[in-house]
Design a protein around this motif. Structure first.
Motif, PDB file in Angstrom:
ATOM      1  N   ALA A 106       0.845  -1.211   0.000  1.00  0.00           N
ATOM      2  CA  ALA A 106       0.000   0.000   0.000  1.00  0.00           C
ATOM      3  C   ALA A 106       0.868   1.245   0.000  1.00  0.00           C
ATOM      4  CB  ALA A 106      -0.919  -0.009   1.227  1.00  0.00           C
ATOM      5  N   ASN A 107       1.898   1.227   0.814  1.00  0.00           N
ATOM      6  CA  ASN A 107       2.757   2.408   0.934  1.00  0.00           C
ATOM      7  C   ASN A 107       3.422   2.750  -0.395  1.00  0.00           C
ATOM      8  OD1 ASN A 107       4.000   4.362   2.877  1.00  0.00           O
ATOM      9  ND2 ASN A 107       5.851   3.473   1.999  1.00  0.00           N
ATOM     10  N   ALA A 108       3.906   1.719  -1.088  1.00  0.00           N
ATOM     11  CA  ALA A 108       4.608   1.957  -2.362  1.00  0.00           C
ATOM     12  C   ALA A 108       3.671   2.602  -3.385  1.00  0.00           C
ATOM     13  CB  ALA A 108       5.165   0.641  -2.888  1.00  0.00           C
ATOM     14  N   LEU A 109       2.385   2.299  -3.287  1.00  0.00           N
ATOM     15  CA  LEU A 109       1.419   2.851  -4.260  1.00  0.00           C
ATOM     16  C   LEU A 109       0.632   4.027  -3.673  1.00  0.00           C
ATOM     17  CD1 LEU A 109       0.207  -0.626  -5.517  1.00  0.00           C
ATOM     18  CD2 LEU A 109       1.387   1.073  -6.923  1.00  0.00           C
ATOM     19  N   LYS A 110       0.986   4.409  -2.458  1.00  0.00           N
ATOM     20  CA  LYS A 110       0.318   5.517  -1.737  1.00  0.00           C
ATOM     21  C   LYS A 110      -1.185   5.275  -1.535  1.00  0.00           C
ATOM     22  CE  LYS A 110       3.697   9.128  -2.451  1.00  0.00           C
ATOM     23  NZ  LYS A 110       4.792   8.195  -2.650  1.00  0.00           N
ATOM     24  N   VAL A 111      -1.530   4.028  -1.372  1.00  0.00           N
ATOM     25  CA  VAL A 111      -2.932   3.687  -1.087  1.00  0.00           C
ATOM     26  C   VAL A 111      -3.137   3.764   0.432  1.00  0.00           C
ATOM     27  CG1 VAL A 111      -4.665   1.839  -1.137  1.00  0.00           C
ATOM     28  CG2 VAL A 111      -3.168   2.199  -3.111  1.00  0.00           C
ATOM     29  N   PRO A 112      -4.117   4.539   0.897  1.00  0.00           N
ATOM     30  CA  PRO A 112      -4.351   4.641   2.345  1.00  0.00           C
ATOM     31  C   PRO A 112      -4.715   3.292   2.976  1.00  0.00           C
ATOM     32  CG  PRO A 112      -5.494   6.392   1.189  1.00  0.00           C
ATOM     33  CD  PRO A 112      -5.000   5.432   0.140  1.00  0.00           C
ATOM     34  N   PHE A 113      -4.298   3.135   4.222  1.00  0.00           N
ATOM     35  CA  PHE A 113      -4.385   1.836   4.902  1.00  0.00           C
ATOM     36  C   PHE A 113      -5.137   2.003   6.218  1.00  0.00           C
ATOM     37  CE2 PHE A 113      -2.901  -1.525   7.653  1.00  0.00           C
ATOM     38  CZ  PHE A 113      -2.532  -2.581   6.831  1.00  0.00           C
ATOM     39  N   ILE A 114      -6.120   1.143   6.452  1.00  0.00           N
ATOM     40  CA  ILE A 114      -6.790   1.143   7.762  1.00  0.00           C
ATOM     41  C   ILE A 114      -6.340  -0.105   8.517  1.00  0.00           C
ATOM     42  CG2 ILE A 114      -8.979   1.341   9.003  1.00  0.00           C
ATOM     43  CD1 ILE A 114     -10.289   2.296   6.378  1.00  0.00           C
ATOM     44  N   ALA A 115      -5.670   0.108   9.633  1.00  0.00           N
ATOM     45  CA  ALA A 115      -5.172  -1.022  10.433  1.00  0.00           C
ATOM     46  C   ALA A 115      -6.239  -1.449  11.424  1.00  0.00           C
ATOM     47  CB  ALA A 115      -3.906  -0.606  11.174  1.00  0.00           C
ATOM     48  N   SER A 116      -6.470  -2.751  11.497  1.00  0.00           N
ATOM     49  CA  SER A 116      -7.465  -3.300  12.423  1.00  0.00           C
ATOM     50  C   SER A 116      -6.929  -3.292  13.859  1.00  0.00           C
ATOM     51  CB  SER A 116      -7.774  -4.734  11.981  1.00  0.00           C
ATOM     52  OG  SER A 116      -8.308  -5.492  13.029  1.00  0.00           O
ATOM     53  N   THR A 117      -7.820  -3.472  14.819  1.00  0.00           N
ATOM     54  CA  THR A 117      -7.393  -3.666  16.218  1.00  0.00           C
ATOM     55  C   THR A 117      -6.731  -5.036  16.388  1.00  0.00           C
ATOM     56  OG1 THR A 117      -9.195  -2.328  17.118  1.00  0.00           O
ATOM     57  CG2 THR A 117      -8.227  -3.926  18.607  1.00  0.00           C
ATOM     58  N   VAL A 118      -7.281  -6.047  15.680  1.00  0.00           N
ATOM     59  CA  VAL A 118      -6.844  -7.427  15.932  1.00  0.00           C
ATOM     60  C   VAL A 118      -5.821  -7.890  14.881  1.00  0.00           C
ATOM     61  CG1 VAL A 118      -8.765  -8.226  17.338  1.00  0.00           C
ATOM     62  CG2 VAL A 118      -9.025  -8.203  14.864  1.00  0.00           C
ATOM     63  N   LYS A 190      -3.443 -15.203  16.564  1.00  0.00           N
ATOM     64  CA  LYS A 190      -3.076 -14.491  15.332  1.00  0.00           C
ATOM     65  C   LYS A 190      -3.525 -13.035  15.315  1.00  0.00           C
ATOM     66  CE  LYS A 190      -0.921 -17.636  12.964  1.00  0.00           C
ATOM     67  NZ  LYS A 190       0.501 -17.479  12.633  1.00  0.00           N
ATOM     68  N   GLY A 191      -4.350 -12.654  16.295  1.00  0.00           N
ATOM     69  CA  GLY A 191      -4.822 -11.263  16.292  1.00  0.00           C
ATOM     70  C   GLY A 191      -4.351 -10.496  17.519  1.00  0.00           C
ATOM     71  N   ALA A 192      -3.218 -10.948  18.079  1.00  0.00           N
ATOM     72  CA  ALA A 192      -2.810 -10.430  19.391  1.00  0.00           C
ATOM     73  C   ALA A 192      -1.771  -9.313  19.324  1.00  0.00           C
ATOM     74  CB  ALA A 192      -2.267 -11.593  20.222  1.00  0.00           C
ATOM     75  N   GLY A 193      -1.388  -8.904  18.119  1.00  0.00           N
ATOM     76  CA  GLY A 193      -0.281  -7.938  17.964  1.00  0.00           C
ATOM     77  C   GLY A 193      -0.400  -6.716  18.855  1.00  0.00           C
ATOM     78  N   ASN A 194      -1.590  -6.134  18.926  1.00  0.00           N
ATOM     79  CA  ASN A 194      -1.755  -4.910  19.720  1.00  0.00           C
ATOM     80  C   ASN A 194      -1.899  -5.184  21.212  1.00  0.00           C
ATOM     81  OD1 ASN A 194      -1.546  -3.059  17.636  1.00  0.00           O
ATOM     82  ND2 ASN A 194      -3.679  -3.367  17.049  1.00  0.00           N
ATOM     83  N   TYR A 195      -2.461  -6.349  21.543  1.00  0.00           N
ATOM     84  CA  TYR A 195      -2.695  -6.651  22.956  1.00  0.00           C
ATOM     85  C   TYR A 195      -1.389  -7.064  23.649  1.00  0.00           C
ATOM     86  CZ  TYR A 195      -7.602  -6.416  21.761  1.00  0.00           C
ATOM     87  OH  TYR A 195      -8.824  -5.965  21.343  1.00  0.00           O
ATOM     88  N   PHE A 196      -0.649  -7.966  22.989  1.00  0.00           N
ATOM     89  CA  PHE A 196       0.560  -8.482  23.635  1.00  0.00           C
ATOM     90  C   PHE A 196       1.688  -7.442  23.675  1.00  0.00           C
ATOM     91  CE2 PHE A 196      -0.314 -13.351  22.895  1.00  0.00           C
ATOM     92  CZ  PHE A 196      -1.537 -13.192  23.542  1.00  0.00           C
ATOM     93  N   SER A 197       1.442  -6.281  23.054  1.00  0.00           N
ATOM     94  CA  SER A 197       2.444  -5.216  23.114  1.00  0.00           C
ATOM     95  C   SER A 197       1.907  -4.029  23.918  1.00  0.00           C
ATOM     96  CB  SER A 197       2.783  -4.754  21.689  1.00  0.00           C
ATOM     97  OG  SER A 197       1.597  -4.272  21.045  1.00  0.00           O
TER      98      SER A 197
END
Ligand code: FMN
Length: 359
Positions: A106-118, A190-197
């Motif tokens: 997305a970044n390389a093409l400048k496409v906006p990105f919505i990051a999930s909570t999980v 698999k959805g713990a990235g934000n919680y475990f940090s």
């Protein structure tokens, strides 16, 4: 779970159905089913695509289309194209690099990105891959306000410029295929990235996720969804962030009116890709009445069923300011990681340009 991740040449892959087929061949069966399936009898999942087919474009010609502009302005930010990457959690089930691979493409093409909570990776790790494009953070607000406040604070600090509050998930939809498979990516961490940090979440645990990942995942699952929330709770989010608030999951014009009453800054017309309430109206069918209610006071985005440039142009013609792309990029990710996402996005941009020029 085994991620097969064969190397696939995707340079000529164009059609949505082919990406879907490659994704199916390339990843674990249960993971693929989780991504592809919808709630209940999948009526809404099907309507999302079918209802686009019922709408026809009537082109106008002889109007110089040598330089068609796709830029659009939303909440003071210029999007190069009228679409964004929809928040999709647990992308680690599609590819080991998960959201990082999607973000790089997305970044390389400048496409906006919505990051999930999980997400599989943390919001900070994802933000680091998005220096050149707009990034928004999608919030599953938990009943634990301290953790919600911590997420909001982290998102603001990491450079996200809006908060997308998903409201159609007070509890998980009745997803028959996942129930049959006994599959939940949250349970396997698999959805713990934000919680475990998260410092506040970690304080709640008796033992760290490294010591006891099962107990940590169980604690997290209790926090992801909260059935008690009401419109009044939007005030809490306002208190804890100065970022614009966008409500995702609006289908009823009266809820669009509520969004205006509560002073939110934008809405996403969405039925969560048919994954929540089966039998719910398709997003594209819901759109016109909502646009009528909103009267251009705040931006209206739409997702659920966008597969092609023509789908996007139909939504834009019916009054959406932008659309969000979901499953197509996830299949690209599953088929060929960053390269697959990049190919899906490039095709979508070209298709949009052609379709806009021909309408
Ligand atoms: C595998 C998967 C995971 C998703 N995770 C989230 C999420 O974490 N948060 C959210 O707001 N929406 C989530 N969604 C819904 C998408 O944001 C979007 O509404 C949906 O994918 C649109 O439908 P479509 O992909 O059929 O076009 C998810 C969708 C899929 C397919």
């Amino acid at each position: 779970m085994v991620l097969l991740e064969k190397t696939v040449d995707v340079s000529r892959v164009v059609q949505f159905e082919e990406w879907e087929k490659l994704a199916k061949e390339n990843i674990d069966h249960n993971a693929f089913t989780y991504i592809q399936s919808g709630a209940g009898r999948e009526e809404t999942l099907r309507s999302n695509e079918e209802d686009f087919r019922k709408i026809k474009l009537i082109p106008r010609y002889l109007k110089d289309v040598s330089n068609v502009c796709l830029k659009t302005n939303i909440l003071g930010e210029t999007l190069p194209y009228p679409f964004m990457i929809a928040p999709v959690g647990m992308q680690g089930i599609a590819h080991r690099d998960g959201e990082l691979a999607t973000a790089r493409a997305a970044n390389a093409l400048k496409v906006p990105f919505i990051a999930s909570t999980v997400t599989t990776y943390s919001l900070e790790e994802i933000a680091a891959e998005l220096p050149d494009t707009i990034k928004w953070f999608q919030l599953y607000w938990s009943g634990d306000w301290e953790i919600t406040a911590s997420f909001l604070h982290r998102a603001e600090k990491a450079g996200y410029s809006a908060i997308v509050v998903t409201v159609d998930t007070p509890l998980l939809g009745w997803r028959e295929k996942d129930l049959t498979n006994g599959y939940s990516p949250l349970k396997v961490g698999k959805g713990a990235g934000n919680y475990f940090s998260d410092p506040v979440f970690l304080q709640r645990l008796k033992r760290s996720p490294q010591e006891d990942s099962t107990a940590a995942a169980e604690e997290m699952i209790k926090l992801v969804l909260e059935p008690k929330l009401t419109w009044d709770d939007i005030r809490f989010i306002r208190e804890y962030t100065s970022l614009p608030i966008i409500i995702k999951g609006i289908l009823h014009p009266e809820d669009a009116k509520q969004a205006l009453n509560y002073g939110v800054d934008g809405i996403v017309v969405s039925n969560h890709g048919g994954r929540q309430l089966d039998g719910a109206i398709s997003s594209i069918e819901a759109l016109p009445a909502i646009v009528e209610e909103i009267q251009n006071k705040i931006p209206v985005l739409l997702d659920s069923g966008i597969r092609s440039g023509a789908d996007a142009v139909k939504a834009l013609t019916l009054g959406a300011d932008a659309v969000c792309l979901g499953r197509p990029f996830v299949y690209g990710l599953a088929a060929a990681g960053q390269e697959g996402v990049s190919q899906v996005l490039q095709n979508f941009i070209q298709d949009l340009k052609v379709t806009k020029s021909l309408t």
